[in-house]
Design an enzyme around this catalytic site. Structure first.
Site, PDB file in Angstrom:
ATOM      1  N   SER A 231       0.881  -1.163   0.196  1.00 37.02           N
ATOM      2  CA  SER A 231      -0.064  -0.235   0.060  1.00 37.02           C
ATOM      3  C   SER A 231       0.819   1.124   0.001  1.00 37.02           C
ATOM      4  O   SER A 231       2.200   1.077   0.216  1.00 37.02           O
ATOM      5  CB  SER A 231      -0.970   0.101   1.322  1.00 37.02           C
ATOM      6  OG  SER A 231      -1.453   1.192   1.520  1.00 37.02           O
TER       7      SER A 231
ATOM      8  N   TYR B  97      -1.720  -1.932  10.154  1.00 34.08           N
ATOM      9  CA  TYR B  97      -1.700  -1.939   8.898  1.00 34.08           C
ATOM     10  C   TYR B  97      -0.297  -1.269   8.208  1.00 34.08           C
ATOM     11  O   TYR B  97       0.363  -1.608   7.458  1.00 34.08           O
ATOM     12  CB  TYR B  97      -3.127  -1.057   8.241  1.00 34.08           C
ATOM     13  CG  TYR B  97      -3.217  -1.138   6.692  1.00 34.08           C
ATOM     14  CD1 TYR B  97      -3.829  -2.242   6.520  1.00 34.08           C
ATOM     15  CD2 TYR B  97      -3.029  -0.195   6.090  1.00 34.08           C
ATOM     16  CE1 TYR B  97      -3.858  -2.333   4.784  1.00 34.08           C
ATOM     17  CE2 TYR B  97      -3.261  -0.089   4.475  1.00 34.08           C
ATOM     18  CZ  TYR B  97      -3.608  -1.476   4.096  1.00 34.08           C
ATOM     19  OH  TYR B  97      -3.944  -1.570   2.477  1.00 34.08           O
TER      20      TYR B  97
ATOM     21  N   LYS C 153       2.422  -3.042   6.271  1.00 32.91           N
ATOM     22  CA  LYS C 153       2.733  -2.883   4.730  1.00 32.91           C
ATOM     23  C   LYS C 153       3.910  -2.366   4.584  1.00 32.91           C
ATOM     24  O   LYS C 153       4.657  -2.663   3.396  1.00 32.91           O
ATOM     25  CB  LYS C 153       1.474  -1.870   4.362  1.00 32.91           C
ATOM     26  CG  LYS C 153       0.096  -2.141   4.502  1.00 32.91           C
ATOM     27  CD  LYS C 153      -0.170  -3.503   3.441  1.00 32.91           C
ATOM     28  CE  LYS C 153      -1.393  -4.166   3.370  1.00 32.91           C
ATOM     29  NZ  LYS C 153      -1.588  -5.133   2.225  1.00 32.91           N
TER      30      LYS C 153
END
Ligand SMILES: NC(=O)c1ccc[n+]([C@@H]2O[C@H](COP(=O)([O-])OP(=O)(O)OC[C@H]3O[C@@H](n4cnc5c(N)ncnc54)[C@H](O)[C@@H]3O)[C@@H](O)[C@H]2O)c1
Length: 264
Positions: free
Chosen positions: A143, A157, A161
């Protein structure tokens, strides 16, 4: 080094929806045979059925990326039905959203298991095949949150990532000289069902608009298929992210100060 999608066998995880589905469609459109996998087996089957329109043989399997046995089952199924695996796209990601002090340890462990250890499991299962062939390609979906420090209300997250980006870069150093390409997909906003993968903790942060332009999933699928064919490493849906990466690299302190000022 380029990669021929026509005739290739591709395994895609989390392919029942969004970016995984769109990538499976783009691979099939270029003549690949796709093993469509998802935690939700019915969704995976529905996507495999859709791929029939492109004429390539595709199959589906229910596969939870937190389960090594499931990934081994998918590998064995691909070998049984198609005789080989050429392309593996590790695409599943989930989010725990909330202030850093409110996200419990168990939520961190779950996000690490799904977003990061899924890639580790996939490497254990599929890399021996690709290395033996001396050919193939791996796509890891990270991402822009894995490149830039903007996801402060979704730290697990952001952290996982970033880990997927670092792992993918190092993997490219290892695999490329051995004939296996690596791409790291770093989308900004994409219109998908990602909200289904979010769990919320604590007091919600005030809503803010998307940081970068939001694109449709179909265009991301095309980006991935082009990136694989051309053996490109970094696949971005928003070029603005590349500008910000340069800004970050030039002076991290200045970049962080600017972000804090902008988000006040
Ligand atoms: N949508 C965005 O804005 C965006 C932006 C950047 C990165 N991403 C990344 O793209 C990837 C795909 O997300 P999406 O937006 O297409 O989401 P999506 O919710 O549309 O699709 C995700 C799919 O993953 C499946 N899944 C969930 N947990 C699973 C598990 N344990 N094992 C196997 N499958 C599982 C779901 O059933 C679903 O079909 C994720 O890694 C996400 O972090 C998305």
């Amino acid at each position: 080094m380029s990669f021929e999608l026509h005739g290739a066998v591709a395994v895609v995880t989390g392919a029942g929806s969004g970016i995984g589905r769109a990538s499976a469609r783009a691979f099939a459109r270029r003549g690949a045979r796709v093993v469509v996998t998802d935690l939700d087996g019915a969704r995976a089957q529905a996507v495999a059925d859709e791929l029939g329109e492109f004429g390539a043989a595709s199959i589906s399997a229910a596969c939870d990326v937190t389960d090594l046995d499931d990934l081994q089952f998918v590998r064995d199924l691909a070998l049984e039905r198609f005789g080989r695996v050429d392309l593996v796209m590790n695409n599943v990601g989930i989010l725990a959203v909330g202030p850093a002090e409110d996200i419990p340890l168990e939520a961190w462990q779950r996000v690490i298991d799904v977003n990061l250890l899924s890639v580790v499991r996939s490497n254990l299962v599929f890399l021996p095949l690709l290395l033996e062939q001396g050919a193939g390609h791996v796509v890891n979906t990270a991402s822009t949150a894995g490149l830039l420090p903007y996801g402060f209300d979704r730290l697990p997250y952001t952290a996982t990532k970033h880990a997927v980006v670092g792992l993918s870069e190092a993997l490219a150093l290892y695999l490329r000289p051995r004939g296996v390409g690596v791409s790291c997909l770093c989308p900004a906003g994409v219109a998908t069902n990602i909200v289904e993968q979010m769990t919320f903790y604590g007091k919600p942060a005030p809503p803010k608009g998307p940081r970068f332009p939001v694109v449709d999933a179909e265009s991301v699928g095309e980006l991935v298929a082009d990136g694989v064919s051309e053996n490109r490493f970094l696949l971005l849906t928003a070029q603005e992210a590349a500008d910000e990466l340069r800004e970050l690299g030039a002076d991290v302190d200045m970049y962080l100060s600017r972000l804090i000022k902008d988000t006040r």
